[in-house]
Scaffold this active site. Structure first.
Site, short mmCIF file in Angstrom:
data_model
loop_
_atom_site.label_atom_id
_atom_site.label_comp_id
_atom_site.label_asym_id
_atom_site.label_seq_id
_atom_site.Cartn_x
_atom_site.Cartn_y
_atom_site.Cartn_z
N LYS A 93 33.75 -8.96 70.76
CA LYS A 93 34.86 -8.38 71.53
C LYS A 93 35.00 -9.09 72.87
CE LYS A 93 38.17 -5.56 72.79
NZ LYS A 93 38.13 -4.11 72.84
N LYS A 130 37.58 -3.64 83.21
CA LYS A 130 36.28 -3.14 82.74
C LYS A 130 35.69 -4.11 81.72
CE LYS A 130 35.33 -0.93 79.16
NZ LYS A 130 35.30 -0.07 77.96
#
Length: 301
Positions: A185, A253
């Site tokens: 990811k 984030k």
């Protein structure tokens, strides 16, 4: 109005599952599990959201992750960050405390590879299974049951959860050992960050040059510059519309996780570090909840 799109599901033996975290991703993901015929118990920190989900999809709501996980074959989670994840997994009211031996915890949170490895080790210590499975495809992918799921874990455990996860996934793939899903990811977010900045510069340059940018994007999207971002966000960038998709706050984030991991493994990610600072500029402009394609605004404003 239904909160998920229509989808044809593969025929899979119904399982007893739990879903922890009913945010913009979790709510529709859990919905697809219910529509696919699984018995779903949900937990959400704000209980009203869980009741809203039950009203739409049936199933049950539980007051704690432990009670949601009790008796489940598979426990799915999609929460905010490492700390949120630990809070729903560990402790007296955490999911691990309620799970039966050999039940599988599948984490779809975009979190650190470290927390994935930590929770995998803790799961094995307690006789449980753990798969890290962050997703890509944004809110639209969750709503339409078309997410890309990148999994880290053991082959046999992955094989057991894959048919169930395909209720909300278009591609569910094992990419490596525990933690590898989170690392994949991170690769995904690195690629997107540089791509969106390049597209932003192209759009801003073309507009400054007086070009019809919708026409130009239509032309160049048929050649080597083509990308999902160009196809899906190019026109809205030209129109100055950013009220959809994946928020800047969430991307920062994720890029924070990338930069921390890069410090650990020695990888050089100079463009990613720069684009992270550009996203910080967008936050200062008040754009924390704008779509990530809002990078173009800092070039105009």
């Amino acid at each position: 109005m239904a909160s998920i799109g229509t989808k044809t599901y593969d025929t899979v033996a119904p399982r007893k599952v739990a879903f922890l975290g009913l945010g913009v991703m979790g709510f529709p993901m859990a919905g697809h599990l219910a529509r696919a015929g699984h018995a779903v118990t949900v937990y959400n920190r704000t209980a009203a959201k869980a009741q809203e989900w039950v009203k739409e999809f049936g199933g049950k709501a539980a007051p704690t992750p432990r009670e949601a996980a009790a008796g489940a074959d598979i426990v799915f989670a999609c929460v905010g960050n490492d700390d949120d994840l630990r809070s729903v997994v560990l402790g007296a009211d955490g999911a691990f405390a309620g799970m039966a031996k050999d039940a599988v915890f599948v984490d779809h949170t975009t979190a650190s590879a470290d927390v994935a490895r930590e929770l995998y080790a803790q799961a094995r210590k307690q006789g449980l299974q753990f798969v890290d499975g962050p997703v890509s495809g944004g809110q639209a992918g969750a709503v339409n049951g078309a997410l890309t799921v990148m999994c880290g874990g053991e082959q046999a455990v992955f094989d057991a959860i894959k048919p169930v996860a395909q209720a909300f996934g278009r591609a569910v793939t094992l990419v490596g050992q525990p933690g590898a899903g989170q690392l994949a990811k991170m690769v995904n977010q690195i690629c997107i960050a540089g791509l969106v900045q390049g597209l932003s510069e192209g759009v801003a340059f073309g507009q400054a040059a007086g070009l019809d940018m919708k026409l130009v994007l239509d032309v160049i999207s048929k050649g080597a510059a083509q990308s999902w971002q160009m196809e899906n966000r190019g026109g809205t960038m030209v129109d100055d519309k950013f009220d959809f998709g994946f928020a800047v706050d969430w991307m920062r984030k994720d890029l924070g996780l990338v930069l921390a991991e890069a410090r650990n493994n020695g990888a050089r990610v100079p463009v990613t570090a720069l684009v992270d600072q550009f996203y910080a500029d967008v936050q200062k402009m008040g754009g924390g909840r704008w779509d990530t394609s809002s990078l173009v605004k800092r070039l105009r404003d």
